[in-house]
Design an enzyme around this catalytic site. Structure first.
Site, mmCIF file in Angstrom:
data_model
loop_
_atom_site.group_PDB
_atom_site.id
_atom_site.type_symbol
_atom_site.label_atom_id
_atom_site.label_comp_id
_atom_site.label_asym_id
_atom_site.label_seq_id
_atom_site.Cartn_x
_atom_site.Cartn_y
_atom_site.Cartn_z
ATOM 1 N N GLN A 78 56.156 11.508 14.127
ATOM 2 C CA GLN A 78 56.565 12.261 12.943
ATOM 3 C C GLN A 78 56.042 13.699 12.976
ATOM 4 O O GLN A 78 56.774 14.652 12.702
ATOM 5 C CB GLN A 78 56.011 11.591 11.676
ATOM 6 C CG GLN A 78 56.490 10.197 11.398
ATOM 7 C CD GLN A 78 55.895 9.680 10.107
ATOM 8 O OE1 GLN A 78 56.357 10.022 9.019
ATOM 9 N NE2 GLN A 78 54.854 8.862 10.214
ATOM 10 N N TYR A 125 41.170 0.344 14.986
ATOM 11 C CA TYR A 125 41.856 1.638 14.899
ATOM 12 C C TYR A 125 40.883 2.743 14.497
ATOM 13 O O TYR A 125 40.770 3.770 15.168
ATOM 14 C CB TYR A 125 43.017 1.557 13.911
ATOM 15 C CG TYR A 125 43.595 2.907 13.547
ATOM 16 C CD1 TYR A 125 44.233 3.694 14.502
ATOM 17 C CD2 TYR A 125 43.504 3.408 12.241
ATOM 18 C CE1 TYR A 125 44.753 4.935 14.177
ATOM 19 C CE2 TYR A 125 44.020 4.642 11.908
ATOM 20 C CZ TYR A 125 44.642 5.401 12.872
ATOM 21 O OH TYR A 125 45.152 6.635 12.555
ATOM 22 N N THR A 139 41.798 10.650 11.313
ATOM 23 C CA THR A 139 42.199 9.780 10.218
ATOM 24 C C THR A 139 41.082 9.484 9.227
ATOM 25 O O THR A 139 39.892 9.539 9.577
ATOM 26 C CB THR A 139 42.713 8.442 10.798
ATOM 27 O OG1 THR A 139 42.957 7.509 9.748
ATOM 28 C CG2 THR A 139 41.680 7.816 11.730
ATOM 29 N N LYS A 162 39.447 5.878 16.867
ATOM 30 C CA LYS A 162 39.633 7.277 16.468
ATOM 31 C C LYS A 162 38.288 7.988 16.317
ATOM 32 O O LYS A 162 38.160 9.167 16.656
ATOM 33 C CB LYS A 162 40.420 7.349 15.160
ATOM 34 C CG LYS A 162 41.871 6.899 15.278
ATOM 35 C CD LYS A 162 42.704 7.821 16.147
ATOM 36 C CE LYS A 162 42.984 9.137 15.488
ATOM 37 N NZ LYS A 162 43.861 10.021 16.320
ATOM 38 N N ASP A 183 51.190 11.891 31.520
ATOM 39 C CA ASP A 183 50.347 10.701 31.386
ATOM 40 C C ASP A 183 48.951 11.161 30.984
ATOM 41 O O ASP A 183 48.164 11.605 31.820
ATOM 42 C CB ASP A 183 50.301 9.931 32.704
ATOM 43 C CG ASP A 183 49.463 8.660 32.614
ATOM 44 O OD1 ASP A 183 48.915 8.381 31.531
ATOM 45 O OD2 ASP A 183 49.356 7.944 33.631
ATOM 46 N N ALA A 196 48.727 9.244 19.346
ATOM 47 C CA ALA A 196 47.675 8.291 18.977
ATOM 48 C C ALA A 196 48.239 6.877 18.951
ATOM 49 O O ALA A 196 49.453 6.677 18.831
ATOM 50 C CB ALA A 196 47.091 8.624 17.610
ATOM 51 N N TYR A 197 47.352 5.919 19.067
ATOM 52 C CA TYR A 197 47.692 4.517 18.824
ATOM 53 C C TYR A 197 47.454 4.292 17.339
ATOM 54 O O TYR A 197 46.320 4.318 16.869
ATOM 55 C CB TYR A 197 46.794 3.599 19.665
ATOM 56 C CG TYR A 197 47.173 2.133 19.612
ATOM 57 C CD1 TYR A 197 47.734 1.508 20.720
ATOM 58 C CD2 TYR A 197 46.963 1.369 18.467
ATOM 59 C CE1 TYR A 197 48.076 0.160 20.688
ATOM 60 C CE2 TYR A 197 47.302 0.037 18.418
ATOM 61 C CZ TYR A 197 47.864 -0.576 19.534
ATOM 62 O OH TYR A 197 48.201 -1.899 19.490
#
Length: 288
Positions: free
Chosen positions: A11, A121, A97, A125, A32, A56-57
């Site tokens: 996004q 998560y 985050t 991060k 990569d 990011a994951y």
């Protein structure tokens, strides 16, 4: 002057590409970021002066059972990019985050509050942030944000609009509190940070505070006003305990944005309901 954006399918990267045609957006097919040699080979083609890491994951629940992949993207990749930027004098903007905090504080988190992630998560991060600060604090900017949505991709706003069109009632959690953030507004902050070589850790979200229930109610109200939805449905507030998930979420993860006053000049966030109205208008326009 070239700015590289990592994570072109997300996004944020898509919103960034609308703000400037001077950006080079790279995705997993282009670079990569887990391979430092590949990073060197690809980025050397562009000789960038700044880099925005929007990759990011972000699958919060899946991360609990896919820990290796989460740490690879959220920690190791950040380490690789930080080292390349340090060695090549490239300013790096990194998106983080509210999940680096536990959500137990009860009032807005400041930039220097103690890390206390409660899931994979958030922990991954956190490690990415720490690696970047350890490697190149003077040549980087970390922007923590929360509850990001936009006209692009999959997000809470688009999910709610779909469910509101399909169902007669919804239950939405009302005891998790945070701040929604339009990816368009966040993109403007990232571009400002890159162009002006902003340093340090900062918080950027839309202004105001909401629960997920408040957010959903506003989505329906504005969508009906703009004729994106034809009718209203019942939205019931429910507690987190009634909707168990693999990963725990912070209960209160509002971020203190005071540093924006000194570091981001005129870029003061608009209220989340105002940003939401703009995004819903864009979603309506996209249907024409």
């Amino acid at each position: 002057m070239t700015t590289i954006v990592i994570g072109k399918s997300g996004q944020l990267a898509q919103e960034l590409s609308l703000l400037s045609d001077e950006l080079v957006c790279l995705g997993r097919d282009d670079i990569d970021i887990l391979d430092i040699e590949n990073i060197t080979n690809v980025l050397s083609l562009y000789s960038p002066t700044s880099l925005i890491n929007a990759s990011a994951y972000t699958a919060v629940d899946k991360a609990e059972s896919d820990e290796k992949a989460a740490y690879a993207l959220n920690h190791i990749a950040v380490q690789n990019l930080a080292q390349y930027c340090l060695h090549n004098n490239i300013h790096m903007v990194h998106i983080s985050t509210d999940y680096v905090f536990s959500g137990d504080k009860g009032f807005p988190y400041k930039i220097d509050d103690t890390y206390a992630p409660i899931g994979v998560y958030g922990a991954s991060k956190m490690c990415g942030e720490q690696e970047l600060l350890r490697t190149n604090a003077e040549g980087s900017c970390i922007i923590r944000t929360s509850w990001v949505y936009s006209q692009f991709g999959n997000n809470f706003v688009k999910t709610m609009l779909r469910l509101m069109a399909e169902k007669t009632a919804l239950g939405v959690i009302d005891d998790q509190i945070g701040s929604p953030t339009s990816a368009k507004a966040l993109a403007a902050a990232c571009l400002f940070a890159a162009d002006n070589k902003v340093q340090g850790v900062h918080h950027f979200t839309d202004a105001g505070v909401a629960s997920w229930y408040d957010f959903a109610v506003a989505i329906q109200k504005i969508a009906i006003e703009k004729s994106l939805l034809k009718k209203s449905i019942v939205i019931n507030p429910i507690p987190t305990i009634a909707y168990p998930t693999p990963a725990k979420r912070p209960t209160y993860s509002v971020l203190d944005k005071n540093t924006l006053n000194s570091s981001f000049n005129h870029l003061q966030p608009k209220h989340w309901q105002s940003e939401l109205a703009d995004v819903i208008e864009l979603l309506k326009s996209n249907l024409k």
